[in-house]
Design a protein around this motif. Structure first.
Motif, PDB file in Angstrom:
ATOM      1  N   UNK A  21       0.821  -1.212   0.000  1.00 45.50           N
ATOM      2  CA  UNK A  21       0.000   0.000   0.000  1.00 45.50           C
ATOM      3  C   UNK A  21       0.857   1.264   0.000  1.00 45.50           C
ATOM      4  N   UNK A  22       2.175   1.085   0.090  1.00 44.60           N
ATOM      5  CA  UNK A  22       3.075   2.236   0.083  1.00 44.60           C
ATOM      6  C   UNK A  22       3.319   2.846   1.441  1.00 44.60           C
ATOM      7  N   UNK A  23       2.855   2.189   2.499  1.00 45.51           N
ATOM      8  CA  UNK A  23       3.079   2.672   3.867  1.00 45.51           C
ATOM      9  C   UNK A  23       4.394   2.093   4.385  1.00 45.51           C
ATOM     10  N   UNK A  24       5.515   2.618   3.872  1.00 44.72           N
ATOM     11  CA  UNK A  24       6.808   1.977   4.106  1.00 44.72           C
ATOM     12  C   UNK A  24       7.292   2.118   5.547  1.00 44.72           C
ATOM     13  N   UNK A  25       6.993   3.227   6.197  1.00 51.25           N
ATOM     14  CA  UNK A  25       7.440   3.404   7.586  1.00 51.25           C
ATOM     15  C   UNK A  25       6.746   2.388   8.496  1.00 51.25           C
ATOM     16  N   UNK A  26       5.424   2.287   8.328  1.00 51.27           N
ATOM     17  CA  UNK A  26       4.664   1.307   9.111  1.00 51.27           C
ATOM     18  C   UNK A  26       5.121  -0.107   8.791  1.00 51.27           C
ATOM     19  N   UNK A  27       5.329  -0.373   7.496  1.00 52.18           N
ATOM     20  CA  UNK A  27       5.749  -1.710   7.075  1.00 52.18           C
ATOM     21  C   UNK A  27       7.102  -2.071   7.685  1.00 52.18           C
ATOM     22  N   UNK A  28       8.035  -1.127   7.666  1.00 56.54           N
ATOM     23  CA  UNK A  28       9.367  -1.406   8.208  1.00 56.54           C
ATOM     24  C   UNK A  28       9.293  -1.736   9.699  1.00 56.54           C
ATOM     25  N   UNK A  29       8.460  -0.992  10.423  1.00 59.87           N
ATOM     26  CA  UNK A  29       8.296  -1.267  11.858  1.00 59.87           C
ATOM     27  C   UNK A  29       7.787  -2.686  12.092  1.00 59.87           C
ATOM     28  N   UNK A  30       6.788  -3.082  11.298  1.00 56.40           N
ATOM     29  CA  UNK A  30       6.220  -4.417  11.444  1.00 56.40           C
ATOM     30  C   UNK A  30       7.208  -5.504  11.051  1.00 56.40           C
ATOM     31  N   UNK A  31       7.942  -5.290   9.967  1.00 55.57           N
ATOM     32  CA  UNK A  31       8.930  -6.281   9.524  1.00 55.57           C
ATOM     33  C   UNK A  31      10.026  -6.443  10.586  1.00 55.57           C
ATOM     34  N   UNK A  32      10.430  -5.342  11.220  1.00 54.62           N
ATOM     35  CA  UNK A  32      11.467  -5.432  12.250  1.00 54.62           C
ATOM     36  C   UNK A  32      10.961  -6.204  13.469  1.00 54.62           C
ATOM     37  N   UNK A  33       9.698  -6.070  13.764  1.00 56.58           N
ATOM     38  CA  UNK A  33       9.120  -6.869  14.844  1.00 56.58           C
ATOM     39  C   UNK A  33       9.125  -8.349  14.480  1.00 56.58           C
ATOM     40  N   UNK A  34       8.902  -8.622  13.188  1.00 56.57           N
ATOM     41  CA  UNK A  34       8.881 -10.022  12.723  1.00 56.57           C
ATOM     42  C   UNK A  34      10.243 -10.691  12.858  1.00 56.57           C
ATOM     43  N   UNK A  35      11.318  -9.965  12.533  1.00 58.86           N
ATOM     44  CA  UNK A  35      12.639 -10.600  12.540  1.00 58.86           C
ATOM     45  C   UNK A  35      13.145 -10.850  13.956  1.00 58.86           C
ATOM     46  N   UNK A  36      12.481 -10.257  14.952  1.00 59.55           N
ATOM     47  CA  UNK A  36      12.867 -10.482  16.353  1.00 59.55           C
ATOM     48  C   UNK A  36      12.183 -11.705  16.949  1.00 59.55           C
ATOM     49  N   UNK A  37      11.171 -12.200  16.245  1.00 63.61           N
ATOM     50  CA  UNK A  37      10.377 -13.304  16.784  1.00 63.61           C
ATOM     51  C   UNK A  37      10.998 -14.660  16.468  1.00 63.61           C
ATOM     52  N   UNK A  38      10.926 -15.564  17.410  1.00 64.21           N
ATOM     53  CA  UNK A  38      11.346 -16.955  17.184  1.00 64.21           C
ATOM     54  C   UNK A  38      10.108 -17.803  16.965  1.00 64.21           C
ATOM     55  N   UNK A  39      10.255 -18.929  16.252  1.00 62.23           N
ATOM     56  CA  UNK A  39      11.467 -19.478  15.624  1.00 62.23           C
ATOM     57  C   UNK A  39      11.798 -18.732  14.325  1.00 62.23           C
ATOM     58  N   UNK A  40      13.104 -18.761  13.959  1.00 60.40           N
ATOM     59  CA  UNK A  40      13.553 -18.080  12.748  1.00 60.40           C
ATOM     60  C   UNK A  40      13.371 -19.002  11.548  1.00 60.40           C
ATOM     61  N   UNK A  41      12.239 -18.908  10.903  1.00 60.15           N
ATOM     62  CA  UNK A  41      11.940 -19.758   9.759  1.00 60.15           C
ATOM     63  C   UNK A  41      11.664 -18.938   8.518  1.00 60.15           C
TER      64      UNK A  41
END
Length: 535
Positions: A21-41
């Motif tokens: 949708x082009x909401x890159x700031x919001x998207x980046x925040x969410x993606x960074x939360x994802x990479x902190x979560x385990x398990x890393x798959x």
């Protein structure tokens, strides 16, 4: 799927939706939360991948590479390698980019895209035949790959196969009428064959398709200058600042850029830009700022030219050292040097100071005269190799051997005004050829100018030395390449920039020896008319 994996998947889907949708700031925040979560798959790998795409979009290519590599460590996906290759390419790490595409082709050898991209990396490494082979493979797999045709055309053009290159561009445009790169490359091909009006049409089509296309304004400006449309040319050239932002010397200044406002009672700061030849050619416009009412005109020069400009006394222009802290200057406006013709409304009929506008200290001229020029011979200075900072420089340069016929004249003294790169060729000069090597005497352009003032004729390739001789009012013969710069026009033997300059243009396809033979025919005639040649 356990609860944690399910929550991660939901968050990832939400992040991807925001990204699309082009909401890159919001998207980046969410993606960074994802990479902190385990398990890393796989979900974590996908989050790293999208973080790489966001960094790539912001032109943070180093960060993009880190994120793509993080994704690859978790999960091997073709798209991860594809975009990693693109990011490495942007960083000019062509070998690493090549490795990515070779890896992809080992997985999927029937990908037209992978073959095409591999060809681009080879092209950037000047492995043109390997690049063309890749493009051909890409077209066997997908005959409608417009990118492959466009890229192959560019590789062929670099091999001087202009006709074949044009055919590739035509095919790319036929397959994709909105292919801006194909139009741009076709414009370059037309310019190389001096089909200037066709070149202009191509560049304007590029701007219609993509107003932000890199370099197109510069190339359009050059084509317009060659077509003698100076008004439109300067306007397009000014876009290098407002659109392309390529001017490295324009560091952030607190004062506004001058856009033609009244200068009455104002101070203006002019910044140098481009190469030495450009600075010499356009310095003629500096005094006109005073005529427009400016109280003070500051010009930031390159160190090698400061003495020359100070000795020339450009009607009150104050020369500023390159290391001078510009923040201590009191000025109202700044302007890059090559923008002056636009605001001064310069055209081919009102170019000022075509005879002489640079001067040298007379004591320095006399010093050179006594040391090197105290003879009755006809004195010719030669300069055969210019800078090597861009791809066109090699075409402009000559080998010293082309000047060997000069040493056969009884009444001619030959002076080398070559300094630095190229002067090593003097070491291979046959012992019977006598040349006065002045290059080692030069500390800056004021020294070169003092030597030139003692010469009867300068014969030079297209270089800063040619501009310097022209600006000093000295007779100068300029040997052009097959693809001369815009300032020299299309067909003329004379130039609107320097009254005492004569141009020697190669005949397309004939090569440098034919051009040099015409130079010596002209010299024979000149010396005969001066009764210096025994016929």
């Amino acid at each position: 799927m356990n609860t944690l994996e399910q929550k991660l998947k939901i968050k990832l889907e939400k992040a991807i939706k925001s990204y699309k949708a082009g909401n890159y700031i919001e998207a980046e925040t969410l993606f960074r939360e994802c990479v902190k979560k385990k398990p890393y798959g796989a979900a974590t790998a996908e989050a790293w991948y999208y973080l790489g795409l966001i960094a790539y979009r912001s032109k943070n290519y180093e960060i993009a590479v880190e994120h793509f590599n993080a994704a690859i460590k978790i999960n091997v996906e073709e798209k991860y390698f594809l975009d990693l290759g693109l990011a490495l390419y942007q960083l000019k790490k062509y070998n690493a980019s090549e490795e990515c595409y070779l890896r992809l082709l080992s997985i999927n050898p029937d990908s037209s895209t992978y073959n095409c991209n591999l060809g681009v990396t080879y092209s950037e490494q000047n492995q043109l035949e390997k690049a063309i082979d890749c493009y051909k493979k890409a077209l066997v797999i997908n005959p409608e790959n417009a990118d492959a045709y466009s890229n192959m055309g560019f590789a062929l053009e670099r091999q001087n196969k202009i006709f074949e290159a044009k055919e590739c561009y035509f095919k790319a445009i036929e397959l994709n009428p909105k292919h801006a790169t194909a139009y741009y490359n076709l414009g370059l091909a037309y310019k190389d064959t001096m089909q200037i009006k066709e070149s202009i049409k191509c560049y304007r089509k590029v701007l219609e398709l993509n107003p932000q296309y890199p370099n197109v304004y510069l190339d359009l400006a050059i084509a317009l200058f060659l077509d003698r449309d100076f008004k439109a040319g300067w306007e397009a050239y000014e876009k290098r600042i407002t659109v392309q932002k390529i001017n490295e010397v324009m560091s952030p200044l607190l004062k506004p850029k001058w856009n033609g406002e009244s200068l009455e009672g104002k101070n203006i700061y002019v910044l140098h830009e481009q190469g030495f030849g450009d600075i010499i050619q356009f310095s003629r416009f500096l005094p006109y700022l005073k005529k427009l009412g400016a109280s003070r005109v500051f010009f930031k020069s390159r160190p090698e030219m400061i003495n020359l400009f100070e000795q020339s006394d450009l009607l009150g222009v104050e020369i500023i050292d390159a290391d001078f802290d510009e923040n201590t200057l009191e000025f109202d406006y700044y302007i890059p040097l090559l923008s002056l013709p636009y605001y001064l409304k310069v055209n081919e009929y009102n170019i000022p100071s075509t005879d002489k506008y640079l001067y040298v200290n007379k004591r320095k001229i006399n010093k050179y005269q006594k040391k090197f020029f105290n003879n009755e011979q006809y004195k010719i200075g030669i300069f055969w190799q210019g800078s090597t900072t861009n791809s066109g420089d090699a075409q402009r340069s000559l080998a010293l051997k082309y000047f060997y016929p000069l040493f056969g004249y009884d009444n001619v003294a030959v002076y080398s005004i070559q300094k630095g790169l190229g002067s090593e060729q003097l070491d291979k000069l046959p012992d019977e050829y006598k040349v006065v090597n002045l290059g080692n005497e030069f500390n800056d352009f004021s020294d070169t100018a003092a030597a030139i003032e003692n010469l009867d004729l300068v014969i030079s390739v297209d270089s800063s030395v040619a501009h310097l001789a022209g600006a000093l009012g000295k007779e100068v013969w300029i040997i052009l390449s097959e693809r001369p710069e815009w300032r020299w026009g299309k067909e003329e033997d004379l130039t609107i920039w320097y009254k005492n300059a004569r141009l020697f243009r190669p005949v397309l396809g004939e090569g440098k020896p034919e051009t040099i033979s015409r130079v010596f025919k002209a010299l024979n005639k000149k010396l005969a008319n001066s009764h210096l040649l025994n016929l």
